[in-house]
Design a protein around this motif. Structure first.
Motif, short mmCIF file in Angstrom:
data_model
loop_
_atom_site.label_atom_id
_atom_site.label_comp_id
_atom_site.label_asym_id
_atom_site.label_seq_id
_atom_site.Cartn_x
_atom_site.Cartn_y
_atom_site.Cartn_z
N GLU A 103 -3.00 5.74 1.17
CA GLU A 103 -3.79 4.57 0.81
C GLU A 103 -4.85 4.98 -0.20
O GLU A 103 -5.36 6.10 -0.15
CB GLU A 103 -4.46 3.97 2.05
CG GLU A 103 -3.47 3.42 3.07
CD GLU A 103 -4.16 2.83 4.28
OE1 GLU A 103 -5.42 2.79 4.30
OE2 GLU A 103 -3.46 2.43 5.23
N GLY A 104 -5.15 4.07 -1.13
CA GLY A 104 -6.17 4.36 -2.12
C GLY A 104 -6.33 3.21 -3.08
O GLY A 104 -5.55 2.25 -3.06
N LYS A 126 -8.83 -5.02 3.79
CA LYS A 126 -9.33 -3.65 3.80
C LYS A 126 -9.97 -3.38 2.44
O LYS A 126 -9.27 -3.27 1.43
CB LYS A 126 -8.21 -2.67 4.09
CG LYS A 126 -8.71 -1.26 4.39
CD LYS A 126 -7.59 -0.39 4.94
CE LYS A 126 -8.13 0.96 5.37
NZ LYS A 126 -7.08 1.82 5.98
N ALA A 127 -11.31 -3.28 2.44
CA ALA A 127 -12.04 -3.12 1.18
C ALA A 127 -12.04 -1.66 0.72
O ALA A 127 -12.07 -0.74 1.54
CB ALA A 127 -13.47 -3.62 1.34
N SER A 128 -12.02 -1.49 -0.58
CA SER A 128 -12.04 -0.13 -1.14
C SER A 128 -13.46 0.39 -1.34
O SER A 128 -13.67 1.60 -1.46
CB SER A 128 -11.31 -0.12 -2.48
OG SER A 128 -12.04 -0.85 -3.46
N GLY A 129 -14.42 -0.57 -1.42
CA GLY A 129 -15.79 -0.16 -1.71
C GLY A 129 -16.06 -0.07 -3.19
O GLY A 129 -17.18 0.25 -3.60
N MET A 131 -8.03 -2.06 -2.16
CA MET A 131 -7.35 -0.95 -1.49
C MET A 131 -5.85 -1.25 -1.44
O MET A 131 -5.43 -2.38 -1.20
CB MET A 131 -7.89 -0.79 -0.06
CG MET A 131 -7.29 0.40 0.68
SD MET A 131 -7.75 1.98 -0.05
CE MET A 131 -9.42 2.18 0.58
N ARG A 132 -5.06 -0.23 -1.71
CA ARG A 132 -3.61 -0.38 -1.74
C ARG A 132 -2.94 0.68 -0.86
O ARG A 132 -3.49 1.77 -0.64
CB ARG A 132 -3.08 -0.26 -3.17
CG ARG A 132 -3.61 -1.32 -4.11
CD ARG A 132 -3.20 -1.05 -5.55
NE ARG A 132 -3.81 -1.98 -6.48
CZ ARG A 132 -3.23 -3.10 -6.93
NH1 ARG A 132 -2.01 -3.41 -6.52
NH2 ARG A 132 -3.86 -3.89 -7.78
#
Length: 228
Positions: free
Chosen positions: A78-79, A19-22, A28-29
């Motif tokens: 998530e963030g 899951k990519a954060s961009g 992403m965590r």
């Protein structure tokens, strides 16, 4: 009365695979924060002394103010970024709140922080909850008063135990009359607690002077609430 307790914040976080954060270099965590209260030995307990907890997150969150009403008040999101949040903890007796800062960081997968918080003039019901994690400042004094009162009980012109049972049966107007009697005729060492905001009043009947105890006793007899 001032009561201090230590609360513990437990933070857990891990990287969300796939899951990519961009944002390059910031994966992403998924993270969560839970709240507990500690006793004098450092043992962990549910923080039942709070009725709700509000987590004030970074304004970039879609829902930056998140409220939880059941221990352990777990806030999970998530963030990708670290930030400092502020947490509002509301007393169970609705007399106020405590606000503490919390640093959300990703240095470790799990870490703990402690804060000493203060309860000012807690209600009787909140005092009972707080006793589950340690004694209160006046507990020793109350025990001494009751022990002394137990020795003198037979000399009093009224039955303390019957009086205690009868007073909880009074209608509101009659109860207010008895409270007024106590305020007007109490002695210097009469132990009372009056929490107006919580609508609670308590008195240690063993510390009533004999003349006041007899007034209340006669009033209860008049209302057929005690047997003579």
């Amino acid at each position: 009365m001032i009561v201090e307790r230590t609360i513990k914040l437990v933070t857990e976080q891990n990287i969300l695979e796939g899951k990519a954060s961009g944002v390059e270099g910031f994966p992403m965590r998924k993270w969560n924060v839970k709240i507990y209260i500690l006793d004098a030995q450092g043992n962990q307990h549910q923080a039942d002394c709070f009725t709700k907890v509000v987590f004030n997150l970074h304004p970039s969150f879609e829902n930056p103010q998140q409220t939880f009403t059941e221990p352990p008040f777990k806030c999970e999101n998530e963030g990708w970024g670290e930030f400092e949040m502020h947490i509002d903890l509301f007393y169970t007796d609705k007399s106020g709140k405590i606000s503490i800062p919390h640093d959300l960081n990703f240095q470790r997968n799990r870490y703990e922080d402690t804060h000493v918080v203060t309860f000012k003039n807690p209600s009787q019901s909140l005092q009972q909850i707080l006793r589950e994690t340690g004694p209160l400042p006046n507990d020793e004094d109350r025990r001494n008063r009751k022990a002394e009162g137990g020795v003198k009980k037979q000399k009093k012109p009224f039955d303390v135990e019957k009086m205690a049972d009868a007073m909880v049966k009074l209608e509101e107007d009659d109860l207010l009359h008895v409270i007024q009697l106590i305020h007007d005729h109490k002695a210097d060492d009469t132990y009372i607690q009056n929490n107006i905001d919580a609508g609670e009043f308590s008195v240690d009947l063993y510390t009533l002077p004999d003349n006041l105890g007899k007034m209340i006793w006669d009033y209860l007899v008049k209302h057929n609430l005690v047997d003579v």
